[in-house]
Motif scaffolding. Structure first.
Motif, PDB file in Angstrom:
ATOM      1  N   VAL A 157       0.841  -1.206   0.000  1.00  0.00           N
ATOM      2  CA  VAL A 157       0.000   0.000   0.000  1.00  0.00           C
ATOM      3  C   VAL A 157       0.873   1.253   0.000  1.00  0.00           C
ATOM      4  N   SER A 158       1.981   1.226   0.723  1.00  0.00           N
ATOM      5  CA  SER A 158       2.892   2.376   0.758  1.00  0.00           C
ATOM      6  C   SER A 158       3.471   2.651  -0.623  1.00  0.00           C
ATOM      7  N   PHE A 159       3.852   1.603  -1.344  1.00  0.00           N
ATOM      8  CA  PHE A 159       4.390   1.796  -2.689  1.00  0.00           C
ATOM      9  C   PHE A 159       3.316   2.304  -3.653  1.00  0.00           C
ATOM     10  N   THR A 160       2.095   1.842  -3.468  1.00  0.00           N
ATOM     11  CA  THR A 160       0.995   2.334  -4.292  1.00  0.00           C
ATOM     12  C   THR A 160       0.779   3.827  -4.049  1.00  0.00           C
ATOM     13  N   PHE A 161       0.836   4.243  -2.796  1.00  0.00           N
ATOM     14  CA  PHE A 161       0.720   5.656  -2.436  1.00  0.00           C
ATOM     15  C   PHE A 161       1.829   6.474  -3.105  1.00  0.00           C
ATOM     16  N   LEU A 162       3.061   5.976  -3.062  1.00  0.00           N
ATOM     17  CA  LEU A 162       4.182   6.668  -3.698  1.00  0.00           C
ATOM     18  C   LEU A 162       3.971   6.797  -5.205  1.00  0.00           C
ATOM     19  N   ALA A 163       3.460   5.732  -5.819  1.00  0.00           N
ATOM     20  CA  ALA A 163       3.207   5.770  -7.253  1.00  0.00           C
ATOM     21  C   ALA A 163       2.180   6.846  -7.600  1.00  0.00           C
ATOM     22  N   PHE A 164       1.157   6.961  -6.789  1.00  0.00           N
ATOM     23  CA  PHE A 164       0.135   7.979  -7.027  1.00  0.00           C
ATOM     24  C   PHE A 164       0.707   9.387  -6.855  1.00  0.00           C
ATOM     25  N   VAL A 165       1.609   9.537  -5.897  1.00  0.00           N
ATOM     26  CA  VAL A 165       2.281  10.834  -5.721  1.00  0.00           C
ATOM     27  C   VAL A 165       3.110  11.158  -6.963  1.00  0.00           C
ATOM     28  N   MET A 217      17.717  -6.282  -8.266  1.00  0.00           N
ATOM     29  CA  MET A 217      17.922  -7.107  -7.076  1.00  0.00           C
ATOM     30  C   MET A 217      16.585  -7.517  -6.469  1.00  0.00           C
ATOM     31  N   GLY A 218      16.012  -8.565  -7.001  1.00  0.00           N
ATOM     32  CA  GLY A 218      14.728  -9.029  -6.497  1.00  0.00           C
ATOM     33  C   GLY A 218      14.886  -9.934  -5.285  1.00  0.00           C
ATOM     34  N   ALA A 219      13.787 -10.543  -4.893  1.00  0.00           N
ATOM     35  CA  ALA A 219      13.793 -11.435  -3.726  1.00  0.00           C
ATOM     36  C   ALA A 219      14.705 -12.637  -3.933  1.00  0.00           C
ATOM     37  N   TRP A 220      15.007 -12.959  -5.193  1.00  0.00           N
ATOM     38  CA  TRP A 220      15.852 -14.110  -5.490  1.00  0.00           C
ATOM     39  C   TRP A 220      17.264 -13.957  -4.928  1.00  0.00           C
ATOM     40  N   VAL A 240       1.107  -9.556  -4.522  1.00  0.00           N
ATOM     41  CA  VAL A 240       2.190  -8.759  -5.108  1.00  0.00           C
ATOM     42  C   VAL A 240       1.846  -8.352  -6.535  1.00  0.00           C
ATOM     43  N   CYS A 241       1.367  -9.316  -7.321  1.00  0.00           N
ATOM     44  CA  CYS A 241       1.000  -9.027  -8.715  1.00  0.00           C
ATOM     45  C   CYS A 241      -0.105  -7.979  -8.797  1.00  0.00           C
ATOM     46  N   ALA A 242      -1.106  -8.134  -7.962  1.00  0.00           N
ATOM     47  CA  ALA A 242      -2.263  -7.240  -8.021  1.00  0.00           C
ATOM     48  C   ALA A 242      -1.866  -5.793  -7.702  1.00  0.00           C
ATOM     49  N   PHE A 243      -1.102  -5.587  -6.640  1.00  0.00           N
ATOM     50  CA  PHE A 243      -0.717  -4.229  -6.260  1.00  0.00           C
ATOM     51  C   PHE A 243       0.226  -3.598  -7.285  1.00  0.00           C
ATOM     52  N   THR A 244       1.255  -4.339  -7.704  1.00  0.00           N
ATOM     53  CA  THR A 244       2.207  -3.758  -8.653  1.00  0.00           C
ATOM     54  C   THR A 244       1.536  -3.474  -9.995  1.00  0.00           C
ATOM     55  N   MET A 245       0.639  -4.376 -10.432  1.00  0.00           N
ATOM     56  CA  MET A 245      -0.079  -4.122 -11.682  1.00  0.00           C
ATOM     57  C   MET A 245      -0.985  -2.913 -11.553  1.00  0.00           C
ATOM     58  N   PHE A 246      -1.625  -2.766 -10.394  1.00  0.00           N
ATOM     59  CA  PHE A 246      -2.545  -1.652 -10.190  1.00  0.00           C
ATOM     60  C   PHE A 246      -1.831  -0.313 -10.281  1.00  0.00           C
ATOM     61  N   LEU A 260      12.232  -6.109   3.756  1.00  0.00           N
ATOM     62  CA  LEU A 260      13.273  -6.097   2.727  1.00  0.00           C
ATOM     63  C   LEU A 260      12.860  -6.949   1.536  1.00  0.00           C
ATOM     64  N   VAL A 261      12.369  -8.157   1.796  1.00  0.00           N
ATOM     65  CA  VAL A 261      11.989  -9.074   0.717  1.00  0.00           C
ATOM     66  C   VAL A 261      10.855  -8.486  -0.119  1.00  0.00           C
ATOM     67  N   THR A 262       9.877  -7.872   0.544  1.00  0.00           N
ATOM     68  CA  THR A 262       8.744  -7.289  -0.181  1.00  0.00           C
ATOM     69  C   THR A 262       9.203  -6.130  -1.056  1.00  0.00           C
ATOM     70  N   ALA A 263      10.115  -5.299  -0.532  1.00  0.00           N
ATOM     71  CA  ALA A 263      10.656  -4.188  -1.324  1.00  0.00           C
ATOM     72  C   ALA A 263      11.451  -4.718  -2.513  1.00  0.00           C
ATOM     73  N   LEU A 264      12.263  -5.750  -2.284  1.00  0.00           N
ATOM     74  CA  LEU A 264      13.046  -6.351  -3.368  1.00  0.00           C
ATOM     75  C   LEU A 264      12.137  -6.879  -4.478  1.00  0.00           C
ATOM     76  N   CYS A 265      11.117  -7.609  -4.072  1.00  0.00           N
ATOM     77  CA  CYS A 265      10.230  -8.232  -5.045  1.00  0.00           C
ATOM     78  C   CYS A 265       9.405  -7.196  -5.811  1.00  0.00           C
ATOM     79  N   ALA A 266       8.793  -6.261  -5.093  1.00  0.00           N
ATOM     80  CA  ALA A 266       7.934  -5.263  -5.745  1.00  0.00           C
ATOM     81  C   ALA A 266       8.720  -4.415  -6.724  1.00  0.00           C
ATOM     82  N   SER A 267       9.951  -4.044  -6.359  1.00  0.00           N
ATOM     83  CA  SER A 267      10.761  -3.201  -7.246  1.00  0.00           C
ATOM     84  C   SER A 267      11.090  -3.918  -8.546  1.00  0.00           C
ATOM     85  N   SER A 268      11.319  -5.221  -8.470  1.00  0.00           N
ATOM     86  CA  SER A 268      11.600  -5.986  -9.686  1.00  0.00           C
ATOM     87  C   SER A 268      10.347  -6.213 -10.512  1.00  0.00           C
TER      88      SER A 268
END
Length: 611
Positions: free
Chosen positions: A22-30, A84-87, A201-207, A358-366
């Motif tokens: 949700v925080s990343f979605t907020f940043l995207a809207f900003v 640098m994803g979750a992998w 993860v897919c739903a939020f990043t796609m949105f 950390l893992v969520t940030a890594l994954c969402a950014s990728s």
């Protein structure tokens, strides 16, 4: 609610997941201007603008490219965070915790991951110049340099690699969440949980990608990158300060070796990662997003250095883990790819929740970068079709929503569904990457030999033609198949579970060579050395033959008339399209005549047939 041995509960893990997304979605809207930000440092940091301070020439183009808006810091953080994803919690950690690979495996993986940015920094400006300022990536380079057939080849390879990357990311984050809350992700009854994580993860990043596009992806990458650096520093302090992880210099020396297996893995990784990342359109989008060439180069160099350091960090964590308990790793009661989690297990629950952040940030950014990268494959052609730029609807603050934006997002949704399905199967992440890497290695030189536009070595090497490049790609595939036949390889089998991945002549692409890891051994290394070489040599050989046989015609794109007619049809305006439908209908009815008495099927005043 019971907690796992890591101290994390299922409810706590969900709270972390949705808070971060949700925080990343907020940043995207900003970033997209949907949430107003007062004139201040925050606006300069979070709201991208073109380098000249002017509004973009096309809102749709800026949405798809963030053209000329990113400074050095933005480019560096974007490459760092999205690559640098979750992998990474598995990658170099496994190298470090595998005694037979150790230092050379760690250094090789770290350098291999950092290398693509250096390559792009050097050739990116040339690719951009030859593709045009309004291009989006190397698919446009392939079209401009070769033609539509090679554009389709590059598009197919790019989508395939980015699709596999997304699958690997969703698999990684799902398994890590399951591990930290105490679920056995090898059991069927935990699939619903891990699939739910992947869908979230897919739903939020796609949105937020669908609403705010590439500019938002670059802004969220900056924040994600800063978060990752801060969290890694905190975890380094926590892990090394815990008495349970203390080791002596002699214990560290016993398991940190320079080995032949490590060298072979390093060579394999260097070629594999470099080949595949050349088809990651998320990286190439940053070439056009940078404010200028100098900014782009500085950004990629800085991003490359940060990637190297992060990969080295996880690799050294793997070495520390195996030094702390070598016997358990030797008898496989502890697994090398989970070495980082063995180190954090003694820490309190609070530290392990930081790992989930950390893992969520890594994954969402990728994932958001890969989603926008997939869209970029089709962006140029979509914007060239007048009908696709027409408005479907208008949303307050978002603005006009075009047919092009709707169609690309629908296509992306269609691609995400099988990605989630494959992530639910929980395949080995390194094996997935290895397949994609080898597929890309078949074609990397035939595509990028397109940078050669003049004869070399006194005419011995002619500029590649589209036919030569295409046959070069075929040679690369043929090389892998022949390799498998020589090795009498007809079935790809998981060495640990016995699962059959594939049977037949293409099964060697899985490279299940039975070595100590998926990317280890001389057979895999030799395959990765000769495959791009054969593809490149095939490209040169067939291009020379093409020039010799067809002469000047070899410089033309294949099926030129056919593709030009398709382009002309696609670029009709809405009015032209309507007229053509009317004319087409009258051809079948045979009743319409023009006002001068000529048939509507196209006889002009002079009596010539207009086809």
């Amino acid at each position: 609610e019971m907690s796992s041995s890591f101290g994390c509960t299922e409810g706590g893990a969900y709270a972390v997941l949705f808070t971060v997304l949700v925080s990343f979605t907020f940043l995207a809207f900003v970033a997209f201007g949907l949430i107003p930000v007062p004139e201040s440092f925050l606006k300069r940091y979070f709201v991208p603008t073109k380098s000249d301070g002017k509004s973009p020439d096309s809102v749709e183009d800026f949405f798809l490219s963030a053209r000329e808006s990113a400074n050095t810091f933005s480019i560096a953080m974007s490459f760092f965070a999205s690559g640098m994803g979750a992998w990474v919690l598995y990658g170099t950690t496994e190298m470090g915790a595998t005694v037979d690979l150790s230092w050379l495996g760690v250094i090789g993986y770290s350098m291999a991951s950092a290398c693509p940015a250096v390559i792009i920094a050097f050739i990116g400006p040339i690719i951009k110049e030859r593709s045009g300022e309004q291009a989006f990536g190397t698919t446009d380079f392939a079209k401009t340099r070769y033609g539509r057939i090679m554009q389709l080849v590059v598009a197919g390879l790019s989508v395939f690699y980015m699709f596999i990357f997304i699958v690997a990311e969703l698999t990684s984050i799902s398994n890590i969440y399951g591990l930290l809350i105490g679920k056995d992700t090898t059991l069927e009854n935990t699939k619903s949980y891990t699939t739910g994580i992947a869908i979230s993860v897919c739903a939020f990043t796609m949105f937020y990608s669908a609403v705010a596009g590439v500019p938002a992806s670059i802004v969220t990458d900056k924040v994600q990158g800063v978060m990752m650096i801060a969290l890694v520093i905190l975890l380094t302090v926590a892990v090394t300060a815990d008495p349970a992880n203390h080791i002596s210099p002699s214990e560290f020396a016993d398991v940190s070796n320079i080995t032949t297996d490590g060298l072979m893995a390093a060579v394999t990784l260097f070629i594999a990662v470099a080949s595949a990342e050349m088809f990651n359109q998320g990286n190439w989008q940053r070439v056009w997003a940078a404010k200028d060439v100098q900014t782009m180069r500085r950004g990629f160099f800085l991003g490359s250095f940060m990637v190297f350091l992060l990969m080295m960090f996880f690799g050294i964590m793997g070495i520390i883990a195996v030094a702390n308990d070598p016997e358990s790793y030797a008898n496989y009661s502890k697994l090398a790819y989970l070495a980082f989690f063995d180190l954090i297990q003694p820490l309190g629950a609070g530290w392990n929740y930081l790992v989930l952040i950390l893992v969520t940030a890594l994954c969402a950014s990728s994932v958001d970068t890969l989603q926008n990268g997939i869209i970029s494959v089709f962006s140029h052609d979509i914007l060239s079709i007048p009908r696709c730029t027409k408005k479907v609807t208008s949303i307050p603050r978002v603005g006009d929503v075009s047919y092009g934006r709707v169609s690309t997002r629908t296509l992306l949704l269609v691609i995400q569904i099988p990605a989630i399905y494959m992530a639910a199967e929980r395949r080995d992440v390194l094996s997935l990457f290895l397949v994609a890497d080898l597929v890309c290695a078949t074609s990397v030189l035939p595509v990028f030999f397109g940078l050669i536009t003049e004869p070399k070595l006194n005419g011995l090497i002619q500029p590649p033609t589209e036919l030569g490049s295409l046959l070069g790609c075929v040679c690369g595939v043929f090389c892998v198949v022949v390799n498998g036949l020589i090795l009498d390889f007809d079935k790809a089998v998981n060495p640990y579970t016995g699962e059959v991945y594939e049977e037949g002549i293409f099964s060697y692409f899985w490279l299940t060579n039975g070595s100590i890891c998926a990317l280890c051994g001389s057979k895999t290394m030799v395959t990765f050395i000769i495959t791009p070489c054969v593809g490149g040599l095939g490209c040169i050989l067939f291009s020379n033959l093409d020039h010799a046989i067809r002469g000047e015609a070899a410089k033309e794109m294949l099926f030129k008339k056919f593709f030009k007619s398709l382009e002309k049809y696609g670029q009709l305006s809405e009015e032209d399209y309507s007229e053509r439908k009317v004319v087409s209908g009258n051809r079948f009815s045979g009743v319409d005549t023009g006002k001068n008495g000529h048939a509507a099927m196209g006889v002009d005043k002079g009596g010539d047939m207009d086809i």
